[in-house]
Design an enzyme around this catalytic site. Structure first.
Site, short mmCIF file in Angstrom:
data_model
loop_
_atom_site.label_atom_id
_atom_site.label_comp_id
_atom_site.label_asym_id
_atom_site.label_seq_id
_atom_site.Cartn_x
_atom_site.Cartn_y
_atom_site.Cartn_z
N TYR A 78 0.85 -1.29 -0.06
CA TYR A 78 0.23 0.12 -0.03
C TYR A 78 0.66 1.16 0.05
O TYR A 78 2.16 1.30 0.74
CB TYR A 78 -0.75 0.10 1.25
CG TYR A 78 -1.91 -0.84 1.13
CD1 TYR A 78 -3.23 -0.47 0.26
CD2 TYR A 78 -2.36 -1.49 2.52
CE1 TYR A 78 -4.25 -1.18 0.45
CE2 TYR A 78 -3.59 -2.34 2.54
CZ TYR A 78 -4.64 -2.09 1.48
OH TYR A 78 -5.79 -2.89 1.76
N GLU A 124 -5.61 -0.75 8.39
CA GLU A 124 -5.65 -0.33 9.97
C GLU A 124 -4.65 0.74 10.21
O GLU A 124 -3.75 0.69 11.09
CB GLU A 124 -5.02 -1.81 10.67
CG GLU A 124 -6.16 -2.78 10.63
CD GLU A 124 -6.47 -3.65 9.32
OE1 GLU A 124 -7.71 -3.37 8.89
OE2 GLU A 124 -5.40 -4.28 9.01
N ASN A 182 -10.08 0.85 -2.46
CA ASN A 182 -9.99 -0.20 -1.94
C ASN A 182 -11.29 -0.96 -1.16
O ASN A 182 -11.78 -0.13 -0.37
CB ASN A 182 -8.76 -0.23 -0.70
CG ASN A 182 -8.45 -1.62 -0.09
OD1 ASN A 182 -8.31 -2.73 -0.76
ND2 ASN A 182 -8.32 -1.45 1.14
N GLU A 183 -11.65 -1.96 -1.50
CA GLU A 183 -12.69 -2.58 -0.89
C GLU A 183 -13.97 -1.45 -0.77
O GLU A 183 -14.62 -1.19 0.02
CB GLU A 183 -12.66 -2.89 0.57
CG GLU A 183 -11.59 -4.19 0.45
CD GLU A 183 -11.47 -4.75 2.10
OE1 GLU A 183 -12.08 -4.21 2.96
OE2 GLU A 183 -11.33 -5.97 1.83
N GLU A 263 -6.45 -10.49 -0.89
CA GLU A 263 -5.98 -10.36 0.53
C GLU A 263 -6.55 -11.70 1.10
O GLU A 263 -7.68 -11.97 1.57
CB GLU A 263 -6.67 -9.56 1.16
CG GLU A 263 -6.19 -7.99 0.82
CD GLU A 263 -6.86 -6.94 1.73
OE1 GLU A 263 -7.74 -7.29 2.69
OE2 GLU A 263 -6.56 -5.74 1.33
N TYR A 328 0.25 -9.36 13.33
CA TYR A 328 -0.95 -10.09 12.33
C TYR A 328 -1.07 -11.52 12.17
O TYR A 328 -1.46 -12.30 11.66
CB TYR A 328 -0.79 -9.36 10.92
CG TYR A 328 -2.07 -9.37 10.33
CD1 TYR A 328 -2.94 -8.24 10.21
CD2 TYR A 328 -2.64 -10.23 9.28
CE1 TYR A 328 -4.02 -8.00 9.59
CE2 TYR A 328 -3.82 -10.05 8.49
CZ TYR A 328 -4.50 -9.08 8.85
OH TYR A 328 -5.74 -8.87 8.31
#
Ligand SMILES: *[C@@H]1O[C@H](CO)[C@@H](O)[C@H](O)[C@H]1NC(C)=O
Ligand SMILES: *[C@@H]1O[C@H](CO)[C@@H](O)[C@H](O)[C@H]1NC(C)=O
Ligand SMILES: *[C@@H]1O[C@H](CO)[C@@H](O)[C@H](O)[C@H]1NC(C)=O
Ligand SMILES: *[C@@H]1O[C@H](CO)[C@@H](O)[C@H](O)[C@H]1NC(C)=O
Ligand SMILES: *[C@@H]1O[C@H](CO)[C@@H](O)[C@H](O)[C@H]1NC(C)=O
Ligand SMILES: *[C@@H]1O[C@H](CO)[C@@H](O)[C@H](O)[C@H]1NC(C)=O
Length: 657
Positions: A78, A124, A182-183, A263, A328
């Site tokens: 990103y 996030e 994004n989304e 993803e 993560y």
């Protein structure tokens, strides 16, 4: 059409010398063979996510090499807009923000790049990567055709995309595909004009040849507003589900072309006050195997999560900020260490493509430097002259961070009690307008803590004219959903009893600059540690205050400095800097994260290393050993506490332990 196109290509071949033609790299979608085409050959990527903004530059190569050695042939990253354009029109691509250097490293290692320049990225990351200065227009509709938003996007992309262009695969670089938004199908606006605008913008700078794509949750309902003509639609989904059904959703938007999971979740995100998320390796490798078996392309999100240094974490709603670690539960840990998950994934990939020969780079060694004694400097309220570079601003009603042109960190609000509060009197934010945590004192004595979505009232006592000090902490902006216009500070009025508090003095605080400049140390002689038995029990809150300590790297041990972790035994919540670098937030009293990753490059062997701590609730220093501790073992999965709102009588704080 296809036939004519093929005929034209043959004609072209005949006219252009073969050497030139074969030298020109190309990347495209082959709708007939349900595949990507790289240099005319079928190509499938097995990729991993790595966010350069979460890893110190000195470690980029090590992490990328470990990804390459796992058998990946691609990485995905990103670009956080707010990381590069801190104020309108000023751009930062230096040091840890050197995107071009990162792309060059990928290319040098033989990894192609799937680029996700947003402008919104979720991730996030504070405000999903959008710069907070966009909120200058108070009613701006982010991620839409709102002209103010579009103007800022156009300006940013006008800077970014020309920089990216030489790194496109067809121009000899590593970037094979570029994601748009994004989304977007998960966002309420569903503004196709906005998506169309982005596509036109990307094409105008990057050319017609570049493969643009979108990513959405693997449900037809998400693809409805997320997919758009001109960008290839892909999906995202985690392990343990029905892979066939998930790709059927993609097929709804793209009847032909390569299957892509953009993803595939190797783990999951954390929030303060919730248990550390884990995804089992067995379930992960089973689903990965299923994805690769059907010939799909996959990106493992995250392959290495890294760290939300400083103030970069985002938050979800109801308000739940993410911790400093972005480990993560990924195959490479926050510190880049190899895990059993890493080798299990590598074993799956081995079945589908030849993995590189040679040794996997080892995990970096960690060193436990031990305890470092800390000394109290002074409270925030006592340091306003040092911390407030721009000086106080008077305002009848509270001002927000945006009003004060401050992006991150803390601001101080002061007023006086307008009336006697002999009996406990409620100090409230009736509209839940504390963003996000307010540390309240009356005449220097702590009265309690207000917290967004958790504690909107505390009781206070005091005489008319007593000073009310409120330090407000921005805990990270919402990065997902409809609440991303996340103003910080006191965004609504506070009330005392039935009346609205007024006549505020508001201080923007430049704490990072003050710490970096050594201002707190220079102006205050360290107070001697208290030897008398403290009057206050350790459970009691104390006003937000700075502490400092230093330690030297032992010179009789080879190969130091090494990476380490810092922890805060009996400290509660705050922010920590090492040699002026803002490591992030610590909050062991809530968890699950206990230790913060300290990369070795921050440490000096030639001078003592300086630790600055801003403790917001209570330090152990008034009652016991006053120290922080460096350990060689991470702990990000402690049992969590305070998952329920805590609203306490200030005179009865035992419940806080
Ligand atoms: C997975 O989904 C497919 C397509 O929707 C369906 O045919 C199949 O029965 C499902 N498999 C399982 C195990 O539920
Ligand atoms: C604060 O209260 C005053 C007086 O009631 C009102 O005029 C003002 O709009 C309020 N401000 C906010 C941000 O709610
Ligand atoms: C604010 O200050 C002004 C001037 O000192 C005073 O007249 C007014 O009553 C104050 N307002 C409140 C709500 O305290
Ligand atoms: C720590 O602070 C001291 C005193 O200001 C300074 O001399 C020293 O260089 C600093 N250490 C580092 C590593 O910057
Ligand atoms: C935390 O993680 C460590 C290392 O993976 C593991 O050994 C330990 O059992 C975990 N603890 C909890 C409470 O989950
Ligand atoms: C404030 O004090 C009142 C009266 O003592 C009590 O009923 C109330 O529960 C207290 N509120 C809070 C938030 O502590």
């Amino acid at each position: 059409m296809e036939f004519r196109g093929a005929a034209a290509a043959v004609l072209l071949l005949a006219l252009i010398p073969a050497t030139v033609f074969s030298a020109a790299p190309s990347f495209s979608v082959d709708y007939k063979r349900n595949s990507f085409l790289k240099d005319g050959e079928r190509f499938r990527y097995i990729s991993g996510s790595i966010h350069y903004s979460r890893i110190p530059r000195v470690y980029w190569k090590d992490r990328l090499l470990k990804m390459y050695m796992a058998g990946l042939n691609a990485i995905q990253t990103y670009i956080p807009w707010n990381f590069h354009e801190p104020t309108p029109g000023s751009y930062d691509f230096s040091g840890d923000r050197d995107l071009e250097h990162f792309l060059q490293l990928c290319q040098d290692l033989g990894l192609v790049v799937i680029l996700r320049p947003g402008p919104y990225i979720c991730a996030e990351w504070d405000m999903g990567g959008l710069p907070t200065w966009l909120l200058k227009k108070k009613d701006i509709v982010l991620r839409s055709s709102d002209p103010a938003y579009i103007a800022a996007v156009d300006k940013w992309m006008g800077k970014l995309l020309p920089m990216i262009k030489p790194y496109l695969y067809q121009n000899g670089g590593p970037i094979i595909t570029v994601q748009v938004e994004n989304e977007y199908g998960s966002y309420f606006a569903c503004d196709f004009d906005y998506l169309r605008h982005l596509i036109r913008l990307y094409r105008s700078y990057l050319g017609d040849e570049v493969v643009l794509f979108t990513t959405d949750g693997a449900r037809v309902s998400y693809l409805k507003c997320g997919s758009i003509q001109g960008a290839y639609a892909t999906v995202d989904f985690g392990a343990g589900g029905n892979v066939t059904a998930a790709f059927e959703a993609q097929r709804h938007a793209e009847p032909h072309g390569p299957l892509v999971n953009s993803e595939f979740y190797t783990g999951w995100l954390d929030h303060w006050g919730e248990p550390h998320a884990v995804v089992s390796t067995a379930i992960l490798v089973k689903s990965l195997n299923e994805i690769l078996e059907v010939g799909a392309n996959v990106n493992l999100y995250m392959f290495i999560g890294g760290t939300n240094f400083g103030y970069w974490n985002g938050a979800n709603t109801p308000y739940a900020p993410q911790p400093t670690s972005y480990d993560y539960d990924a195959p490479l840990t926050e510190a880049g260490d190899l895990t059993q998950k890493y080798f299990a994934i590598r074993d799956v990939i081995k079945k589908y493509r030849k993995i590189p020969d040679g040794m996997v780079p080892p995990s970096t060694p960690k060193y436990a430097y031990g305890q470092v004694p800390m000394k109290k400097l002074r409270t925030v309220a006592e340091s306003l002259d040092i911390l407030s570079f721009s000086g106080p601003v008077k305002s009848t009603y509270p001002l927000t961070f945006t009003d004060m042109k401050q992006a991150f960190g803390f601001m101080q609000y002061q007023t006086v009690l307008p009336v006697d509060c002999i009996n406990p009197t409620p100090l409230s934010s009736p509209l839940n307008g504390v963003r996000d945590r307010a540390y309240v004192s009356v005449d220097g004595v702590v009265a309690g803590i207000l917290e967004r979505d958790k504690a909107i009232t505390i009781n206070i006592t005091g005489k008319a004219g007593s000073r009310l000090d409120i330090l407000v902490e921005n805990l990270g902006r919402v990065n997902f959903g409809k609440d991303i216009n996340d103003f910080k500070g006191l965004v609504y009025n506070l009330t005392l009893g039935a009346s609205v508090l007024a006549n505020w003095t508001v201080y923007s605080l430049s704490i990072d600059e003050a710490v970096k400049g050594g201002l707190l140390l220079d102006t205050v002689s360290l107070r001697p540690p208290k030897t008398t038995t403290p009057k206050t029990p350790p459970t009691k809150l104390s006003p937000p205050a700075f502490y400092a300590g230093s330690f030297s790297i032992p010179d009789d041990i080879p190969d130091l400095p090494q990476d380490t972790y810092i922890q805060f035994p009996d400290w509660r919540k705050g922010q920590v800097w090492i040699n002026g670098f803002n490591l992030g937030r610590y909050w062991p009293s809530r968890g699950p994260q206990i230790t913060l990753f300290v990369p070795a490059y921050l440490l000096s062997t030639s001078a003592p290393n300086n630790i600055t701590v801003l403790e917001l609730e209570a330090s152990p220093c008034s009652s016991g050993p006053c120290a922080v501790e460096f350990t060689n073992t991470p702990n990000i999965n402690a049992t969590t506490r305070f998952t329920t709102p805590f609203i306490r009588d200030p005179l009865n704080l035992q419940g806080l332990l």
